[in-house]
Design a protein around this motif. Sequence first.
Motif, PDB file in Angstrom:
ATOM      1  N   PRO A 267       0.822  -1.213   0.000  1.00 36.98           N
ATOM      2  CA  PRO A 267       0.000   0.000   0.000  1.00 36.98           C
ATOM      3  C   PRO A 267       0.857   1.265   0.000  1.00 36.98           C
ATOM      4  CG  PRO A 267      -0.838  -1.598   1.586  1.00 36.98           C
ATOM      5  CD  PRO A 267       0.470  -2.127   1.101  1.00 36.98           C
ATOM      6  N   GLY A 268       0.490   2.219  -0.837  1.00 37.25           N
ATOM      7  CA  GLY A 268       1.207   3.489  -0.902  1.00 37.25           C
ATOM      8  C   GLY A 268       2.457   3.466  -1.746  1.00 37.25           C
ATOM      9  N   GLN A 269       2.815   2.286  -2.310  1.00 33.87           N
ATOM     10  CA  GLN A 269       4.020   2.173  -3.129  1.00 33.87           C
ATOM     11  C   GLN A 269       3.647   2.168  -4.616  1.00 33.87           C
ATOM     12  OE1 GLN A 269       7.190   2.096  -1.784  1.00 33.87           O
ATOM     13  NE2 GLN A 269       6.162   2.417   0.192  1.00 33.87           N
ATOM     14  N   SER A 270       4.525   2.718  -5.445  1.00 35.33           N
ATOM     15  CA  SER A 270       4.282   2.701  -6.889  1.00 35.33           C
ATOM     16  C   SER A 270       5.004   1.547  -7.576  1.00 35.33           C
ATOM     17  CB  SER A 270       4.736   4.021  -7.518  1.00 35.33           C
ATOM     18  OG  SER A 270       6.122   4.240  -7.279  1.00 35.33           O
ATOM     19  N   ALA A 271       6.073   1.039  -6.962  1.00 35.42           N
ATOM     20  CA  ALA A 271       6.882  -0.009  -7.593  1.00 35.42           C
ATOM     21  C   ALA A 271       6.418  -1.394  -7.152  1.00 35.42           C
ATOM     22  CB  ALA A 271       8.357   0.179  -7.234  1.00 35.42           C
ATOM     23  N   TRP A 272       6.549  -2.338  -8.078  1.00 44.16           N
ATOM     24  CA  TRP A 272       6.274  -3.728  -7.772  1.00 44.16           C
ATOM     25  C   TRP A 272       7.557  -4.395  -7.280  1.00 44.16           C
ATOM     26  CZ3 TRP A 272       1.443  -5.897  -8.020  1.00 44.16           C
ATOM     27  CH2 TRP A 272       0.454  -5.152  -8.669  1.00 44.16           C
ATOM     28  N   THR A 273       7.464  -5.133  -6.175  1.00 42.20           N
ATOM     29  CA  THR A 273       8.615  -5.804  -5.574  1.00 42.20           C
ATOM     30  C   THR A 273       8.562  -7.296  -5.886  1.00 42.20           C
ATOM     31  OG1 THR A 273       8.676  -4.226  -3.756  1.00 42.20           O
ATOM     32  CG2 THR A 273       9.818  -6.312  -3.420  1.00 42.20           C
ATOM     33  N   PRO A 274       9.615  -7.870  -6.479  1.00 43.12           N
ATOM     34  CA  PRO A 274       9.598  -9.318  -6.732  1.00 43.12           C
ATOM     35  C   PRO A 274       9.553 -10.101  -5.428  1.00 43.12           C
ATOM     36  CG  PRO A 274      11.775  -8.406  -7.175  1.00 43.12           C
ATOM     37  CD  PRO A 274      10.866  -7.240  -6.932  1.00 43.12           C
ATOM     38  N   VAL A 275       8.739 -11.141  -5.403  1.00 45.33           N
ATOM     39  CA  VAL A 275       8.531 -11.913  -4.176  1.00 45.33           C
ATOM     40  C   VAL A 275       9.105 -13.323  -4.287  1.00 45.33           C
ATOM     41  CG1 VAL A 275       6.808 -12.864  -2.588  1.00 45.33           C
ATOM     42  CG2 VAL A 275       6.466 -10.604  -3.602  1.00 45.33           C
ATOM     43  N   ASN A 276       8.764 -14.050  -5.347  1.00 45.83           N
ATOM     44  CA  ASN A 276       9.238 -15.429  -5.464  1.00 45.83           C
ATOM     45  C   ASN A 276       8.928 -15.988  -6.849  1.00 45.83           C
ATOM     46  OD1 ASN A 276       6.474 -16.222  -5.411  1.00 45.83           O
ATOM     47  ND2 ASN A 276       6.508 -16.354  -3.185  1.00 45.83           N
ATOM     48  N   ILE A 277       9.382 -17.219  -7.062  1.00 42.51           N
ATOM     49  CA  ILE A 277       9.049 -18.002  -8.256  1.00 42.51           C
ATOM     50  C   ILE A 277       8.519 -19.344  -7.777  1.00 42.51           C
ATOM     51  CG2 ILE A 277       9.881 -19.019 -10.413  1.00 42.51           C
ATOM     52  CD1 ILE A 277      12.266 -17.081 -10.245  1.00 42.51           C
ATOM     53  N   ASP A 278       7.317 -19.696  -8.188  1.00 44.42           N
ATOM     54  CA  ASP A 278       6.722 -20.985  -7.851  1.00 44.42           C
ATOM     55  C   ASP A 278       6.865 -21.934  -9.045  1.00 44.42           C
ATOM     56  OD1 ASP A 278       5.853 -20.096  -5.355  1.00 44.42           O
ATOM     57  OD2 ASP A 278       3.918 -19.429  -6.121  1.00 44.42           O
ATOM     58  N   VAL A 279       7.568 -23.032  -8.865  1.00 46.77           N
ATOM     59  CA  VAL A 279       7.684 -24.057  -9.905  1.00 46.77           C
ATOM     60  C   VAL A 279       6.689 -25.159  -9.552  1.00 46.77           C
ATOM     61  CG1 VAL A 279       9.199 -25.651 -11.124  1.00 46.77           C
ATOM     62  CG2 VAL A 279      10.098 -23.472 -10.270  1.00 46.77           C
ATOM     63  N   LEU A 280       5.854 -25.520 -10.520  1.00 44.71           N
ATOM     64  CA  LEU A 280       4.727 -26.406 -10.256  1.00 44.71           C
ATOM     65  C   LEU A 280       4.933 -27.789 -10.869  1.00 44.71           C
ATOM     66  CD1 LEU A 280       1.858 -23.908 -11.222  1.00 44.71           C
ATOM     67  CD2 LEU A 280       3.021 -24.133  -9.004  1.00 44.71           C
ATOM     68  N   ARG A 281       4.497 -28.795 -10.140  1.00 44.67           N
ATOM     69  CA  ARG A 281       4.362 -30.137 -10.717  1.00 44.67           C
ATOM     70  C   ARG A 281       2.884 -30.469 -10.732  1.00 44.67           C
ATOM     71  NH1 ARG A 281       4.232 -35.304  -8.570  1.00 44.67           N
ATOM     72  NH2 ARG A 281       5.143 -34.727  -6.553  1.00 44.67           N
ATOM     73  N   ILE A 282       2.368 -30.748 -11.912  1.00 40.90           N
ATOM     74  CA  ILE A 282       0.938 -30.959 -12.093  1.00 40.90           C
ATOM     75  C   ILE A 282       0.690 -32.407 -12.487  1.00 40.90           C
ATOM     76  CG2 ILE A 282      -1.080 -30.285 -13.467  1.00 40.90           C
ATOM     77  CD1 ILE A 282       0.253 -27.514 -13.769  1.00 40.90           C
ATOM     78  N   GLU A 283      -0.227 -33.044 -11.773  1.00 46.02           N
ATOM     79  CA  GLU A 283      -0.613 -34.422 -12.066  1.00 46.02           C
ATOM     80  C   GLU A 283      -2.117 -34.492 -12.240  1.00 46.02           C
ATOM     81  OE1 GLU A 283       0.652 -37.418  -9.369  1.00 46.02           O
ATOM     82  OE2 GLU A 283       2.706 -36.701  -9.231  1.00 46.02           O
ATOM     83  N   ASP A 284      -2.564 -35.055 -13.341  1.00 45.04           N
ATOM     84  CA  ASP A 284      -3.995 -35.293 -13.579  1.00 45.04           C
ATOM     85  C   ASP A 284      -4.824 -34.023 -13.390  1.00 45.04           C
ATOM     86  OD1 ASP A 284      -3.384 -38.011 -13.978  1.00 45.04           O
ATOM     87  OD2 ASP A 284      -3.523 -38.407 -11.824  1.00 45.04           O
ATOM     88  N   GLY A 285      -4.284 -32.895 -13.847  1.00 44.26           N
ATOM     89  CA  GLY A 285      -5.038 -31.649 -13.810  1.00 44.26           C
ATOM     90  C   GLY A 285      -5.047 -30.938 -12.473  1.00 44.26           C
ATOM     91  N   LEU A 286      -4.249 -31.410 -11.504  1.00 41.34           N
ATOM     92  CA  LEU A 286      -4.176 -30.754 -10.202  1.00 41.34           C
ATOM     93  C   LEU A 286      -2.711 -30.554  -9.823  1.00 41.34           C
ATOM     94  CD1 LEU A 286      -6.903 -32.704  -8.173  1.00 41.34           C
ATOM     95  CD2 LEU A 286      -7.071 -30.355  -9.055  1.00 41.34           C
TER      96      LEU A 286
END
Length: 303
Positions: A267-286
Motif C-alpha cells: 500500500p502506498g508504493q508505486s513499484a512492484w517488488t519481486p517476491v518469489n518463483i513458484d515451480v509447479l508439478r501438475i498431475e492429472d489436472g491438479l
Amino acid sequence: MGEAAFVEAAERHRDELRVHCYRMLGSFSDAEDLVQETLLRAWRKRDGFEGRSTLRAWLYRIATNACLDFLASPARAREVAMAESPIAEITWLEPYPDRLLDAASEVVEKETIELAFLAAVQHLPPRQRAVLITRDVLGWPAAETAATLDMSVASVKSALQRARATMRAKLPERRAEWSRQAGEREQAVVRRYVEASQGADPASFTALLREDARQTMPPVNLVYEGRAAILAMWESALADTDTWGEWRSVATSANRQPAVANWARPPGQSAWTPVNIDVLRIEDGLIAEITTFAPERLAEFGL
C-alpha cells in the motif's frame, strides 16, 4: 586450431556445458561460475588438445572435473538437510529458466532436468553423481567415463549400480507416469493459478490443489504437507494486506516445468517488488507440488 577459432568453437558449447554443471551442482549460479571456469581451463590447456576426441567431449571432461574439484573444496562443503521432502533437503537448489534450456535443447530431456531429478542427484556422492550423469544422461561408454574420472571400468560399473539404487529410492514413485509435454490441460491449471494468486482467492486455490499436495521453499527448510497446510499458510499471507497490498503473477517455465513469478505492491508504493518463483508439478489436472524459490534469479527468466 588458431586461438580465435578455438575460442569460437569452445563458446558454441557454453549452453550445454552450463546444463551439465547444473546437473552436477544443483545451483544455477554455481553452474554459471563453473562453466566459466571450464572455458578458462580449456583455454589454458588448449595446446594439449590433440584431437583424439571431439572438442565437445574434451570440454565435458574438463567441466566434470571442475565440478568435482568444486565439490571437494572444504569451503564449498554441502550437507543435505533433514527434511520430509527430497527437494527441501537440498537447500542450495535453484531453478533453471527454460528460455536458457532451449539454447541447449539437444542435451535436455525433461526427466533429466526437472527438480525431482536434480534433488535426487544431489544426494549422491560427487563421484557417483558424475558416473550417473555421464553414463545415464550423456550416454558415454563405461570406458570413456572411466578415463574421464580416472577410475577403472569395474569401479564405474559398481558406482553406477549404487547411484541408480539411490535414485530409485529418492525419486517419486509415480514419476514415470508424469506427462512429458505441457498440454492445454496443464496450461489451464497455470492460468487458474495466476488468477487465484492475483485475486487472493483461497477458494480457487483449494480447487487447484491435490489433497496430498506439498509445498517446499529452498533454501528455507520448510515443508507444507497437504492441501490444508498449504492453504493455511497462503491464507495467512494473503490476509496481510498491509504488507503485501496488490499481487501480480506471470506465467513462465523452469526445469521443463510450469512456473509462476510473483510480485507485490505494498500500500502506498508505486513499484512492484519481486517476491518469489513458484515451480509447479501438475498431475492429472491438479497441482501436486509447489517449489517456491527466492526472486534473485528472475533476471535469467527475462522478467
